[in-house]
Design a protein around this motif. Structure first.
Motif, mmCIF file in Angstrom:
data_model
loop_
_atom_site.group_PDB
_atom_site.id
_atom_site.type_symbol
_atom_site.label_atom_id
_atom_site.label_comp_id
_atom_site.label_asym_id
_atom_site.label_seq_id
_atom_site.Cartn_x
_atom_site.Cartn_y
_atom_site.Cartn_z
ATOM 1 N N ARG A 127 94.745 61.681 69.760
ATOM 2 C CA ARG A 127 95.381 62.837 69.860
ATOM 3 C C ARG A 127 96.675 63.057 69.158
ATOM 4 N N GLY A 128 97.251 62.323 68.285
ATOM 5 C CA GLY A 128 98.102 62.739 67.411
ATOM 6 C C GLY A 128 98.115 62.570 66.197
ATOM 7 N N MET A 129 96.447 62.999 66.102
ATOM 8 C CA MET A 129 95.805 62.983 64.397
ATOM 9 C C MET A 129 96.202 64.447 64.034
ATOM 10 N N ASP A 130 96.365 65.239 63.346
ATOM 11 C CA ASP A 130 95.887 66.642 62.767
ATOM 12 C C ASP A 130 94.676 67.302 62.377
ATOM 13 N N ARG A 131 93.886 66.312 62.431
ATOM 14 C CA ARG A 131 92.844 66.825 62.431
ATOM 15 C C ARG A 131 92.019 66.043 61.885
ATOM 16 N N VAL A 132 90.898 66.599 63.497
ATOM 17 C CA VAL A 132 89.536 65.217 63.595
ATOM 18 C C VAL A 132 88.550 65.851 62.862
ATOM 19 N N ILE A 133 87.705 64.349 62.057
ATOM 20 C CA ILE A 133 85.530 65.106 61.873
ATOM 21 C C ILE A 133 85.647 64.360 61.944
ATOM 22 N N ARG A 134 84.526 64.134 62.659
ATOM 23 C CA ARG A 134 83.650 64.078 63.504
ATOM 24 C C ARG A 134 82.256 64.208 62.378
ATOM 25 N N LEU A 135 81.946 63.327 61.614
ATOM 26 C CA LEU A 135 80.917 63.124 61.135
ATOM 27 C C LEU A 135 78.935 62.488 61.391
ATOM 28 N N TYR A 136 77.953 63.143 60.699
ATOM 29 C CA TYR A 136 77.123 63.047 61.752
ATOM 30 C C TYR A 136 75.596 63.192 60.997
ATOM 31 N N ARG A 137 74.872 62.871 61.699
ATOM 32 C CA ARG A 137 73.510 62.860 60.436
ATOM 33 C C ARG A 137 72.477 63.582 61.269
ATOM 34 N N ARG A 138 71.978 64.469 60.833
ATOM 35 C CA ARG A 138 70.831 65.088 61.266
ATOM 36 C C ARG A 138 69.515 63.755 61.808
ATOM 37 N N ASP A 139 68.744 64.158 60.623
ATOM 38 C CA ASP A 139 67.411 62.741 60.490
ATOM 39 C C ASP A 139 67.474 61.386 61.422
ATOM 40 N N LYS A 140 67.980 61.428 62.545
ATOM 41 C CA LYS A 140 68.639 60.179 62.779
ATOM 42 C C LYS A 140 67.243 58.759 62.394
ATOM 43 N N VAL A 141 66.072 59.062 62.114
ATOM 44 C CA VAL A 141 65.422 58.329 61.473
ATOM 45 C C VAL A 141 65.313 57.691 60.803
ATOM 46 N N ALA A 142 65.949 58.853 59.376
ATOM 47 C CA ALA A 142 65.971 58.137 58.267
ATOM 48 C C ALA A 142 67.487 57.142 58.190
ATOM 49 N N GLN A 143 68.181 57.526 58.843
ATOM 50 C CA GLN A 143 70.115 56.653 59.209
ATOM 51 C C GLN A 143 69.216 55.291 60.011
ATOM 52 N N ALA A 144 68.908 55.198 60.527
ATOM 53 C CA ALA A 144 68.433 53.761 60.777
ATOM 54 C C ALA A 144 67.417 53.228 60.554
ATOM 55 N N VAL A 145 66.690 53.232 59.107
ATOM 56 C CA VAL A 145 66.178 53.131 58.389
ATOM 57 C C VAL A 145 67.203 52.779 57.287
ATOM 58 N N SER A 146 68.045 53.677 56.883
ATOM 59 C CA SER A 146 69.136 53.262 56.319
ATOM 60 C C SER A 146 69.955 52.008 56.399
ATOM 61 N N LEU A 147 70.468 51.333 57.971
ATOM 62 C CA LEU A 147 70.694 51.078 58.497
ATOM 63 C C LEU A 147 70.293 49.647 58.233
ATOM 64 N N TYR A 148 68.412 49.875 58.442
ATOM 65 C CA TYR A 148 67.952 48.452 58.681
ATOM 66 C C TYR A 148 68.040 48.121 56.902
ATOM 67 N N VAL A 149 67.698 48.825 56.451
ATOM 68 C CA VAL A 149 67.365 48.427 55.084
ATOM 69 C C VAL A 149 69.235 47.963 54.390
ATOM 70 N N ALA A 150 70.279 47.922 54.395
ATOM 71 C CA ALA A 150 71.435 47.787 53.770
ATOM 72 C C ALA A 150 71.931 46.520 54.756
ATOM 73 N N SER A 151 71.832 46.542 55.950
ATOM 74 C CA SER A 151 71.311 45.315 56.318
ATOM 75 C C SER A 151 70.570 44.429 56.121
ATOM 76 N N VAL A 152 69.412 44.108 55.874
ATOM 77 C CA VAL A 152 68.331 42.989 55.095
ATOM 78 C C VAL A 152 69.132 42.782 53.537
ATOM 79 N N THR A 153 69.521 44.022 53.296
ATOM 80 C CA THR A 153 69.406 44.062 50.945
ATOM 81 C C THR A 153 70.968 43.354 51.367
ATOM 82 N N ASN A 154 71.934 43.590 52.177
ATOM 83 C CA ASN A 154 73.157 43.912 52.353
ATOM 84 C C ASN A 154 73.998 44.574 50.936
ATOM 85 N N ARG A 155 73.259 45.899 50.709
ATOM 86 C CA ARG A 155 73.863 46.600 50.021
ATOM 87 C C ARG A 155 73.883 47.933 50.528
ATOM 88 N N TRP A 156 75.503 47.955 50.547
ATOM 89 C CA TRP A 156 76.124 49.008 51.757
ATOM 90 C C TRP A 156 76.519 50.494 50.795
#
Length: 261
Positions: A127-156
């Motif tokens: 609440r004390g922030m002057d601006r709050v910006i929410r980031l999201y991704r429309r293609d959540k399947v691509a997002q889940a795949v990206s998280l899977y790939v980064a977790s397995v390869t440890n390349r973020w």
């Protein structure tokens, strides 16, 4: 101040003096980037850091950051107020901008009020922030795949001007259960952010990964304007790049076929 991703003691250097501004400044405009994994927060954060006019928004509520801070200071227990004040004194740009980037699970961990609730201190912090910006991704399947790939390869992240070694990606197995679990995590964290913001009547702006990645210049200028930085007409290119490769697309296609989408 330069943000680096290779050849460093990662969290120790991210919390240490290497990323501090040359002079200390008092913040008069604070902002928060609320994210979930693999929604472009690193891409956005690296752009904001490169401007030198939007603070140095990193995951300061990440336990790894707090542990690195304790280690560098020789402390055994964290004083959250002192820690955040210390960061503000070092990571505020000359125009008074200070930012923090935070995933839901990090926020809920630090400000855990029990039974899934958030402590009043956590509510007050946002609440004390002057601006709050929410980031999201429309293609959540691509997002889940990206998280899977980064977790397995440890390349973020991939450095913008660096060569990409494709070998870790080529041997990635198709694991629909793991991808489904990551998809559930992403959806849950995103819903938790939205519920929290609505429940506590915290105003926010939203930016999608797709808009940031596909319309980088326009999206960057829009976000900078939200932060009161209006004199940058050519946002700097980010120090990291999208981790696009055909193996992610292959896994996404396999997953959609598997679930019958």
């Amino acid at each position: 101040m330069a943000l680096m991703f290779g050849g460093i003691n990662f969290y120790t250097d991210l919390i240490g003096p290497k990323l501090d501004f040359d002079q200390q400044h008092s913040p008069h405009f604070r902002f928060a980037l609320l994210s979930v994994p693999r929604c472009g927060s690193n891409l956005l954060g690296s752009m904001l850091i490169a401007t030198q006019q939007a603070g140095c928004p990193l995951e300061y509520l990440n336990r790894e950051f707090l542990n690195a801070y304790l280690k560098t200071k020789g402390l055994k227990q964290i004083d959250l107020g002192y820690y955040l004040n210390d960061l503000e004194s070092r990571r505020t740009s000359a125009n008074g901008r200070f930012g923090v980037k935070v995933h839901w699970h990090q926020f809920a961990d630090i400000y855990n009020g029990g039974k899934g609730g958030i402590k009043r201190e956590g509510v007050a912090y946002l609440r004390g922030m002057d601006r709050v910006i929410r980031l999201y991704r429309r293609d959540k399947v691509a997002q889940a795949v990206s998280l899977y790939v980064a977790s397995v390869t440890n390349r973020w992240v991939e450095v913008a001007d660096g060569k990409v070694d494709e070998s870790p990606y080529k041997e990635l197995p198709f694991d629909p259960i793991a991808i489904s679990n990551y998809l559930q995590q992403i959806i849950t964290e995103e819903r938790n952010w939205l519920s929290f913001l609505q429940l506590n009547k915290i105003k926010y702006d939203s930016m999608s990964y797709e808009e940031l990645a596909e319309e980088y210049q326009e999206a960057s200028i829009k976000i900078l304007s939200w932060l009161g930085v209006s004199d940058i007409k050519e946002p700097p290119q980010p120090m990291i790049k999208k981790q696009e490769n055909p193996h992610k697309q292959r896994l996404r296609d396999e997953y959609l076929a598997y679930v019958g989408a």
